[in-house]
Motif scaffolding. Sequence first.
Motif, PDB file in Angstrom:
ATOM      1  N   THR A 159       0.843  -1.184   0.000  1.00 48.63           N
ATOM      2  CA  THR A 159       0.000   0.000   0.000  1.00 48.63           C
ATOM      3  C   THR A 159       0.885   1.243   0.000  1.00 48.63           C
ATOM      4  OG1 THR A 159      -1.562  -1.230   1.331  1.00 48.63           O
ATOM      5  CG2 THR A 159      -1.874   1.151   1.222  1.00 48.63           C
ATOM      6  N   ALA A 160       0.515   2.193  -0.838  1.00 47.81           N
ATOM      7  CA  ALA A 160       1.335   3.410  -0.874  1.00 47.81           C
ATOM      8  C   ALA A 160       0.458   4.626  -1.087  1.00 47.81           C
ATOM      9  CB  ALA A 160       2.364   3.308  -1.995  1.00 47.81           C
ATOM     10  N   PHE A 161       0.946   5.745  -0.633  1.00 47.66           N
ATOM     11  CA  PHE A 161       0.307   7.009  -0.969  1.00 47.66           C
ATOM     12  C   PHE A 161       0.765   7.379  -2.357  1.00 47.66           C
ATOM     13  CE2 PHE A 161      -0.617   7.841   3.502  1.00 47.66           C
ATOM     14  CZ  PHE A 161      -1.864   8.447   3.372  1.00 47.66           C
ATOM     15  N   THR A 162      -0.171   7.563  -3.254  1.00 47.22           N
ATOM     16  CA  THR A 162       0.231   7.923  -4.611  1.00 47.22           C
ATOM     17  C   THR A 162       0.559   9.398  -4.653  1.00 47.22           C
ATOM     18  OG1 THR A 162      -2.011   8.484  -5.184  1.00 47.22           O
ATOM     19  CG2 THR A 162      -1.332   6.208  -5.567  1.00 47.22           C
ATOM     20  N   LYS A 163       1.114   9.811  -5.781  1.00 50.66           N
ATOM     21  CA  LYS A 163       1.423  11.223  -6.015  1.00 50.66           C
ATOM     22  C   LYS A 163       0.217  12.111  -5.769  1.00 50.66           C
ATOM     23  CE  LYS A 163       5.378  12.793  -7.316  1.00 50.66           C
ATOM     24  NZ  LYS A 163       5.946  12.641  -6.009  1.00 50.66           N
ATOM     25  N   SER A 164      -0.977  11.583  -6.149  1.00 59.56           N
ATOM     26  CA  SER A 164      -2.161  12.412  -6.026  1.00 59.56           C
ATOM     27  C   SER A 164      -2.783  12.320  -4.637  1.00 59.56           C
ATOM     28  CB  SER A 164      -3.164  12.011  -7.115  1.00 59.56           C
ATOM     29  OG  SER A 164      -3.166  10.605  -7.256  1.00 59.56           O
ATOM     30  N   GLY A 165      -2.119  11.591  -3.724  1.00 54.08           N
ATOM     31  CA  GLY A 165      -2.553  11.619  -2.346  1.00 54.08           C
ATOM     32  C   GLY A 165      -3.511  10.507  -1.943  1.00 54.08           C
ATOM     33  N   TYR A 166      -3.824   9.602  -2.876  1.00 52.91           N
ATOM     34  CA  TYR A 166      -4.677   8.475  -2.520  1.00 52.91           C
ATOM     35  C   TYR A 166      -3.842   7.357  -1.948  1.00 52.91           C
ATOM     36  CZ  TYR A 166      -8.383  10.510  -5.348  1.00 52.91           C
ATOM     37  OH  TYR A 166      -9.343  11.334  -5.852  1.00 52.91           O
ATOM     38  N   LEU A 167      -4.519   6.519  -1.164  1.00 52.08           N
ATOM     39  CA  LEU A 167      -3.871   5.270  -0.777  1.00 52.08           C
ATOM     40  C   LEU A 167      -4.185   4.259  -1.852  1.00 52.08           C
ATOM     41  CD1 LEU A 167      -4.427   4.592   3.011  1.00 52.08           C
ATOM     42  CD2 LEU A 167      -2.268   4.692   1.769  1.00 52.08           C
ATOM     43  N   ARG A 168      -3.185   3.531  -2.268  1.00 52.83           N
ATOM     44  CA  ARG A 168      -3.425   2.571  -3.333  1.00 52.83           C
ATOM     45  C   ARG A 168      -2.756   1.254  -2.958  1.00 52.83           C
ATOM     46  NH1 ARG A 168      -4.052   2.219  -9.169  1.00 52.83           N
ATOM     47  NH2 ARG A 168      -5.280   4.083  -8.883  1.00 52.83           N
ATOM     48  N   SER A 169      -3.479   0.159  -3.147  1.00 53.87           N
ATOM     49  CA  SER A 169      -2.933  -1.153  -2.787  1.00 53.87           C
ATOM     50  C   SER A 169      -2.740  -2.008  -4.025  1.00 53.87           C
ATOM     51  CB  SER A 169      -3.881  -1.882  -1.849  1.00 53.87           C
ATOM     52  OG  SER A 169      -3.979  -1.163  -0.649  1.00 53.87           O
ATOM     53  N   VAL A 170      -1.665  -2.743  -4.022  1.00 52.25           N
ATOM     54  CA  VAL A 170      -1.391  -3.642  -5.136  1.00 52.25           C
ATOM     55  C   VAL A 170      -0.969  -4.989  -4.547  1.00 52.25           C
ATOM     56  CG1 VAL A 170      -0.018  -3.997  -7.211  1.00 52.25           C
ATOM     57  CG2 VAL A 170      -0.503  -1.678  -6.431  1.00 52.25           C
TER      58      VAL A 170
END
Lengths: 685, 241
Positions: free
Chosen positions: A376-387
């Motif tokens: 899980t990471a904070f994307t550039k646009s500020g969302y949390l994103r899981s892969v």
Amino acid sequence: MLANVRLLVHLGLQSLRAHKTKSLIVGGLMTFGAFLVVVSLALLDSVERATRASIVQSISGDVQLYDAKAKDKLALFGGFGFGTEDLGEIPSYAKIRDAVTGLDNVVGVVPYGIANAGVSSPGDLDRALNALRDAVRAGDMPAAGPLAERVRGIAAVLQAQQEKQASVSQTVTADVKAVLERATSDALWAEFEASPLPVLDWLDTKLAPLGEQGNTFYLRLAGTDLQAFNKTFSRIKIVEGELVPPDTRGVLVGKSFIDRRLKMAVAMNLDTVRTERARGATIAGTKTLQETIGKAVRASPRIVYLLAPRDVAVVAKVIAAEVGQPESTALTVLLREFIGELDDANFDRRYGIFYEVIAPRIQLYPFRVGDTITMTAFTKSGYLRSVNVKVWGIYTIDGLETSDIAGALSLCDLVTFRELYGQRTASLDAELVKMKAASGAAAVERDTAEDALFGGDATVEVKTVEQAAAEPVLEKVDRQADFRFEQGKVNEGMVLSTAVLLKDPSRLRETITELRRVVEPLGLQAATWQEATGVVGQITLVIRGVLLTAIFILFLVTTVILNNSLVMATLERVAEFGTLRAIGAQRGFVNAMVVFETAVLGVLAGVVGSVAAVACVLWLGQVGIPAPADLLQVLFGGPRLYPTVHVDNVVAGLLATLTVSVFATLYPARLATRVQPVVAMQGKE
Amino acid sequence: MSAIIEVRGVTKDYPLGQLTVRALHGVELCVDRGEFTTIAGPSGSGKTTLLNLIGCVDVPTGGSVVFDGAVTSSLSDRELTRLRLEKLGFIFQSFNLVQVLSVFQNVELPLLLQGGIDVAERKRRVESILDRVGLSRFLRHRPNELSGGQRQRVAIARALVTKPRLVLADEPTANLDSVTGNSILELMKELNQQDGTTFIFSTHDHRVMELASRIVRVQDGRVVEDGRGDKSPVAAAAAAY
Ligand SMILES: Nc1ncnc2c1ncn2[C@@H]1O[C@H](COP(=O)(O)OP(=O)(O)OP(=O)(O)O)[C@@H](O)[C@H]1O
Ligand SMILES: [Mg+2]
């Protein structure tokens, strides 16, 4: 002319001989200076070469190319931005690769994208409950039996802990007590046999919250073209599992990282004791080792619920025999004694037992090779994103196995990086859509994937759902752990930097100029590995700076001392200089006399000091200098530094002493030339 | 005979704190080639000052010193040094040998400074002059291994090895006992007569004066008497003391 030079050398040597003590002191000082310069420069160069070998040939390459518009400096191993650095972007890696590959002196080009991702690993109770639920849902009752035993076992351990807590404080509520009582009761498990699902629900809602929290660890991910990476960086070795196959999503984690950060606490602490003992420490004589053993003891109950129920008896039997207790003793008690009473006599044997009997039966790391982890990471646009990404293997760096640097970065494919980085461009969207079509894989249903892989952290899931709602297609793609994509297409996409490995590192300056000429029109800048690896790369620069400053000060002091002693000597020799001037020696001759004398001393001191230094470095090169700390292994290129000495170092040492002698002699020589010939007539010798 | 040195109306002032000390007052002196002249006078009379001017290690405050046709006060330090090297020889009261060099090397020194003389020629000249001063057996000795008289002989050899026009000696016998002093003077006289080298030496020892062919008497910075040896130097000397 030649005769005059011979005369000057002769006069110099004779005068030095005439003032033996003074010459010895001054000469000794300069010899020491020369020795110090040669040795320290040789060590510095060796450290720099070793660091280069550690970092350049395993991760960074000699040169890193990245966006000229980057707001921050590239720091591969992490800088002060902790992942929030703005490095700009390289829109198409393939374009850069093609531009750079043809250049002379370039042997390898590798793309990079750095992202930090958190990975949550469920607690032991969660893990056991998840496994049990899966077995029940699958209707696999034979498998469910032992798993139910494990859940019950964990509940028993929790109950024991709770009783202990209750005896010291009153914070344990009656509710908790009741839940634990029920969870360990025969009645509940008989009920489970009859109708497992309601009991599971109860366990999930009541018992699960009492279990230890799962923990989150962070990976510094380097997304790269893993095939190109493997070909370019020869020192990377896969010690378990395999390289992520082409066109596949996957991650490789560093061995030293998982050993030092993620390994089960008992094993990790025992490893520490073993390493320290190998370095000569004893348990009896080292307080910190006793503390380390204490930590292992406190973590030991976990072994009990990490063990499959049927293995508990097997382990108990061996441990009981080792500690001399009846087999019927509870395993927690046996383990407490087994680890708590470690001493210098039994350590090696018990360490062996731990790794032969216990370790193979428990999971030492939060994940195994082949497992899929959710990053899980904070994307550039500020969302949390899981892969979800499969762990394909564990890697280490040849010769640096025990260094922290060997695991500082986890390696993953570029698509995974791009998703975690979260850059949104039309072309990336299109690329992902295409990839989905090309892969032909059915979309995995989000909820089940989540359930299977993600035990605990509810907040993450919620945010993921929001993100998913906004971009449904992409989210589904993201959920796939092992889909394939077209490598060619991937390399056309965005990366953050590009590593360039050189054939001949000594031509770095020249090659970087050429690289700049090529990449600057493409909007990129070029940084040397030292500039691009943040703190790690700059340590050598800092050490060099400090050392050169110290040497400079030493030489300043030497110059002043030498100057003073030469002024005294000149004053003593006024009559001699006067006589020489009277019988026809020009000022220049007197000047040369003084300068030559010190120069002779300087050259002698330089030669003696350099020879001693070369001998010293050659000797060190034979025996090696052990790295005093794991961190320094990077600088030493491994557990030991084997320094070498080069002609440059010796030349620098000789030049330094010669410079000192010439500088120190400027003022006294001026004094000597000012001696008037009349003083010769004024009598006294 | 042409004059090697002409001293014309020379004054010399030394600064002494705020004051200046006038060491020479309008000295007139002319010395011809081949002369064996002594400058005599009591202590503080200005003998050394006069020799310094003649020897081009110093220049006058007023008047002029003409050495071998050149006015010394118009020459640069470089030119004066060159002049001393090529045309002058010095014998000092306290010998002033270079302690770290051997007898041979001390005598060779001026030849090395002159340059352009090959090894064989240097060796020949050094050995020949050392032979003449009777030190052939001491070539490898250091000055501190020699007696005072021997040291002064080395100094004489060093002064003469370049075949100078003029040899200056400031009280060459002052640090020697009278027997040794006499033999040094005899040696100088001998070299003067055999080679025609011009000698000017100072002394306040009247036995030394007896050997001179000309005595220039100095007092309070003035030449008070200038007498040729053939005009009974002994009597003149006796009259002075
Ligand atoms: N460097 C100097 N600075 C100041 N005064 C000086 C200096 N040299 C000489 N004098 C003075 O000049 C005068 C002449 O001195 P000079 O040394 O020429 O005498 P001298 O005849 O050689 O004496 P002595 O027989 O003692 O050697 C003396 O009064 C002396 O004090
Ligand atoms: Mg005098």
